[in-house]
Design a protein around this motif. Structure first.
Motif, PDB file in Angstrom:
ATOM      1  N   LEU A  88       0.771  -1.136   0.020  1.00  0.00           N
ATOM      2  CA  LEU A  88      -0.027   0.023  -0.096  1.00  0.00           C
ATOM      3  C   LEU A  88       0.974   1.235  -0.051  1.00  0.00           C
ATOM      4  N   ASP A  89       0.502   2.221  -0.821  1.00  0.00           N
ATOM      5  CA  ASP A  89       1.330   3.446  -0.742  1.00  0.00           C
ATOM      6  C   ASP A  89       0.394   4.606  -0.533  1.00  0.00           C
ATOM      7  N   TYR A  90      -0.882   4.294   0.098  1.00  0.00           N
ATOM      8  CA  TYR A  90      -1.698   5.301   0.648  1.00  0.00           C
ATOM      9  C   TYR A  90      -2.657   4.460   1.794  1.00  0.00           C
ATOM     10  N   ASP A  91      -3.324   5.123   2.739  1.00  0.00           N
ATOM     11  CA  ASP A  91      -4.099   4.722   3.723  1.00  0.00           C
ATOM     12  C   ASP A  91      -5.563   4.289   3.145  1.00  0.00           C
ATOM     13  N   PHE A  92      -5.710   3.252   2.553  1.00  0.00           N
ATOM     14  CA  PHE A  92      -6.913   2.712   2.012  1.00  0.00           C
ATOM     15  C   PHE A  92      -7.295   1.574   3.028  1.00  0.00           C
ATOM     16  N   LYS A  93      -8.546   1.693   3.459  1.00  0.00           N
ATOM     17  CA  LYS A  93      -8.896   0.725   4.262  1.00  0.00           C
ATOM     18  C   LYS A  93      -9.681  -0.438   3.697  1.00  0.00           C
ATOM     19  N   PHE A  94      -9.042  -1.545   3.634  1.00  0.00           N
ATOM     20  CA  PHE A  94      -9.831  -2.956   3.132  1.00  0.00           C
ATOM     21  C   PHE A  94     -10.617  -3.456   4.300  1.00  0.00           C
ATOM     22  N   LEU A  95     -12.087  -3.568   4.222  1.00  0.00           N
ATOM     23  CA  LEU A  95     -12.652  -4.088   5.285  1.00  0.00           C
ATOM     24  C   LEU A  95     -12.950  -5.651   5.371  1.00  0.00           C
ATOM     25  N   LEU A  96     -13.003  -6.180   6.563  1.00  0.00           N
ATOM     26  CA  LEU A  96     -13.390  -7.565   6.562  1.00  0.00           C
ATOM     27  C   LEU A  96     -14.394  -7.359   7.730  1.00  0.00           C
ATOM     28  N   ASN A  97     -15.637  -7.930   7.530  1.00  0.00           N
ATOM     29  CA  ASN A  97     -16.755  -7.942   8.463  1.00  0.00           C
ATOM     30  C   ASN A  97     -16.541  -8.273   9.810  1.00  0.00           C
ATOM     31  N   GLY A  98     -16.558  -7.330  10.901  1.00  0.00           N
ATOM     32  CA  GLY A  98     -16.427  -7.789  12.309  1.00  0.00           C
ATOM     33  C   GLY A  98     -14.892  -7.613  12.653  1.00  0.00           C
ATOM     34  N   ASN A 127      10.126   0.586   0.209  1.00  0.00           N
ATOM     35  CA  ASN A 127      10.223  -0.042  -1.036  1.00  0.00           C
ATOM     36  C   ASN A 127       8.688  -0.466  -1.448  1.00  0.00           C
ATOM     37  N   LYS A 128       8.440  -0.942  -2.574  1.00  0.00           N
ATOM     38  CA  LYS A 128       6.847  -1.257  -3.053  1.00  0.00           C
ATOM     39  C   LYS A 128       6.460  -2.413  -2.191  1.00  0.00           C
ATOM     40  N   SER A 129       7.567  -3.428  -1.656  1.00  0.00           N
ATOM     41  CA  SER A 129       7.051  -4.469  -1.238  1.00  0.00           C
ATOM     42  C   SER A 129       6.826  -4.433   0.292  1.00  0.00           C
ATOM     43  N   ASP A 130       6.893  -3.466   0.687  1.00  0.00           N
ATOM     44  CA  ASP A 130       6.660  -3.472   2.358  1.00  0.00           C
ATOM     45  C   ASP A 130       5.319  -2.949   2.555  1.00  0.00           C
ATOM     46  N   GLY A 131       4.816  -2.674   3.804  1.00  0.00           N
ATOM     47  CA  GLY A 131       3.716  -2.547   4.302  1.00  0.00           C
ATOM     48  C   GLY A 131       2.995  -3.811   5.056  1.00  0.00           C
ATOM     49  N   VAL A 132       2.234  -3.190   6.217  1.00  0.00           N
ATOM     50  CA  VAL A 132       1.494  -4.269   6.987  1.00  0.00           C
ATOM     51  C   VAL A 132       0.093  -3.916   7.239  1.00  0.00           C
ATOM     52  N   THR A 133      -0.815  -4.834   7.105  1.00  0.00           N
ATOM     53  CA  THR A 133      -2.273  -4.580   7.406  1.00  0.00           C
ATOM     54  C   THR A 133      -2.588  -5.539   8.611  1.00  0.00           C
ATOM     55  N   ILE A 134      -3.120  -5.070   9.663  1.00  0.00           N
ATOM     56  CA  ILE A 134      -3.648  -5.859  10.536  1.00  0.00           C
ATOM     57  C   ILE A 134      -5.042  -5.847  10.981  1.00  0.00           C
ATOM     58  N   PHE A 135      -5.823  -7.047  10.935  1.00  0.00           N
ATOM     59  CA  PHE A 135      -7.293  -6.961  11.051  1.00  0.00           C
ATOM     60  C   PHE A 135      -7.535  -7.503  12.599  1.00  0.00           C
ATOM     61  N   ILE A 136      -8.137  -6.684  13.454  1.00  0.00           N
ATOM     62  CA  ILE A 136      -8.204  -7.160  14.867  1.00  0.00           C
ATOM     63  C   ILE A 136      -9.918  -7.322  15.131  1.00  0.00           C
ATOM     64  N   LYS A 137     -10.178  -8.540  15.575  1.00  0.00           N
ATOM     65  CA  LYS A 137     -11.593  -8.588  15.975  1.00  0.00           C
ATOM     66  C   LYS A 137     -12.239  -7.501  16.729  1.00  0.00           C
ATOM     67  N   GLU A 138     -13.500  -7.066  16.099  1.00  0.00           N
ATOM     68  CA  GLU A 138     -14.175  -6.048  17.079  1.00  0.00           C
ATOM     69  C   GLU A 138     -14.363  -6.102  18.535  1.00  0.00           C
ATOM     70  N   PRO A 139     -14.361  -7.174  19.406  1.00  0.00           N
ATOM     71  CA  PRO A 139     -14.711  -7.352  20.460  1.00  0.00           C
ATOM     72  C   PRO A 139     -13.272  -6.835  21.379  1.00  0.00           C
ATOM     73  N   ILE A 140     -12.252  -7.104  20.680  1.00  0.00           N
ATOM     74  CA  ILE A 140     -10.819  -6.956  21.271  1.00  0.00           C
ATOM     75  C   ILE A 140     -10.557  -5.230  21.118  1.00  0.00           C
ATOM     76  N   LYS A 141     -10.372  -4.604  22.140  1.00  0.00           N
ATOM     77  CA  LYS A 141     -10.079  -3.299  22.270  1.00  0.00           C
ATOM     78  C   LYS A 141      -8.814  -2.844  21.534  1.00  0.00           C
ATOM     79  N   LEU A 142      -8.822  -1.897  20.669  1.00  0.00           N
ATOM     80  CA  LEU A 142      -7.699  -1.467  19.717  1.00  0.00           C
ATOM     81  C   LEU A 142      -7.224  -0.097  20.331  1.00  0.00           C
ATOM     82  N   THR A 143      -6.076   0.090  20.847  1.00  0.00           N
ATOM     83  CA  THR A 143      -5.780   1.087  21.225  1.00  0.00           C
ATOM     84  C   THR A 143      -5.053   1.803  19.868  1.00  0.00           C
TER      85      THR A 143
END
Length: 106
Positions: A59-69, A80-96
């Protein structure tokens, strides 16, 4: 118990939810190109993972891919073009709120 698999053909489809934390990690090599395939793969398992970590999202900009829940956190590629990390955290888990994801450079 920890189970590490090097391919998904060996992943049991009858894993049951328990009190354990379940984490799915994948080198997706472009979330834009493979997101639909990821959704189909996750739908084949009875386990709903608590945390899903995708490496090399490209990803080269902050685009949100959505997974239900799930809540989503992205790091944007800067090295470089090969980096970037996306983390999906289940909604009952509190996200700081995470202001920065740090890069480790070897």
């Amino acid at each position: 118990n920890t189970v590490i698999l090097d391919n998904f053909s060996n992943l049991p489809t009858n894993i049951m939810n328990s009190n354990n934390l379940s984490i799915f990690v994948m080198n997706i090599r472009s979330i834009r190109r493979h997101f639909d395939e990821l959704v189909l793969l996750l739908d084949t398992y009875t386990l709903s993972f608590d945390i899903i970590v995708l490496c090399e999202t490209w990803l080269d900009y902050d685009f949100k891919f959505l997974l239900n829940g799930y809540q989503t956190i992205n790091s944007i590629g800067k090295l470089n073009k090969s980096d970037g990390v996306t983390i999906f955290i289940k909604e009952p888990i509190k996200l700081t709120n995470i202001k920065k994801m740090l890069y480790l450079i070897a």
